[in-house]
Design a protein around this motif. Structure first.
Motif, short mmCIF file in Angstrom:
data_model
loop_
_atom_site.label_atom_id
_atom_site.label_comp_id
_atom_site.label_asym_id
_atom_site.label_seq_id
_atom_site.Cartn_x
_atom_site.Cartn_y
_atom_site.Cartn_z
N LYS A 117 -1.83 -1.10 -5.27
CA LYS A 117 -1.54 -2.47 -5.36
C LYS A 117 -1.05 -2.79 -6.90
O LYS A 117 -0.15 -3.51 -6.87
CB LYS A 117 -2.81 -3.30 -4.76
N LYS A 118 -1.54 -2.25 -7.53
CA LYS A 118 -1.26 -2.64 -9.17
C LYS A 118 0.13 -2.00 -9.42
O LYS A 118 0.93 -2.65 -10.11
CB LYS A 118 -2.38 -1.88 -10.17
N GLY A 119 0.63 -0.89 -8.82
CA GLY A 119 1.72 -0.52 -9.06
C GLY A 119 2.92 -1.40 -8.47
O GLY A 119 3.98 -1.64 -9.14
N LEU A 120 2.59 -1.98 -7.43
CA LEU A 120 3.54 -2.96 -6.69
C LEU A 120 3.64 -4.30 -7.42
O LEU A 120 4.66 -4.81 -7.69
CB LEU A 120 3.12 -3.23 -5.29
N GLU A 121 2.29 -4.74 -8.10
CA GLU A 121 2.08 -6.00 -9.05
C GLU A 121 3.04 -5.49 -10.14
O GLU A 121 3.88 -6.44 -10.69
CB GLU A 121 0.98 -6.22 -9.45
#
Length: 169
Positions: A64-68
């Motif tokens: 999730k943080k990588g996509l953000e």
């Protein structure tokens, strides 16, 4: 491809292992021919990709943080986060297309009581060509993927169903 192998969808360096659907929309510019009722498609205008996936496992919040982080990356920040992004946008690699020069335009994360250990994600990407060279390279890679898939044996479990006239006459 080998049956039973989970091939991820890659958005930049982020692998999505549990993709439920992937949609590619392509738009084309239409030009009216002067003094005529005829129209002609003159060039592609937009390509958008929508990915629906489920983030599961202990690494779901890291994904999730990588996509953000990829969504927040602007052209000014691109060289710091991914050195090749100043030449091209995010690559999207999947079984349907290889698309370079993509940019995340929308992210939606959903967590529910039914799936407490999973996060549903919806990602919208739009093609933002950075140069004609990367546009041509992206189309060449997409064509190579199509040719390779056409030559590979199918692993689909779908079997065609014969049409039958069931007394409808």
């Amino acid at each position: 491809m080998v049956a039973g192998v989970n091939v991820p969808v890659l958005i930049g360096p982020v692998p999505l292992l549990t993709v439920t659907s992937l949609t590619v929309n392509e738009g084309y510019q239409v030009a009216r021919i002067a003094g005529s009722r005829l129209a002609q498609l003159v060039s592609p205008t937009t390509r958008t990709i929508t990915v629906e996936a489920v983030l599961v496992g202990r690494s779901r919040l890291l994904v999730k943080k990588g996509l953000e982080a990829l969504a927040l990356t602007s052209r000014a920040l691109a060289p710091a986060t991914a050195p090749l992004m100043n030449l091209a946008g995010l690559p999207v690699v999947c079984g349907m297309t290889i698309s370079l020069d993509m940019q995340i335009t929308g992210l939606r994360f959903v967590q529910s009581n039914q799936k407490r250990d999973a996060i549903d994600v919806s990602i919208t990407l739009e093609q933002v060509p950075r140069s004609s060279l990367t546009a041509v390279l992206g189309e060449a890679l997409d064509l190579a993927l199509a040719s390779g898939i056409a030559a590979a044996p199918s692993v689909s479990s779908m079997v065609p169903v014969r049409r039958q006239l069931g007394g409808v006459l």
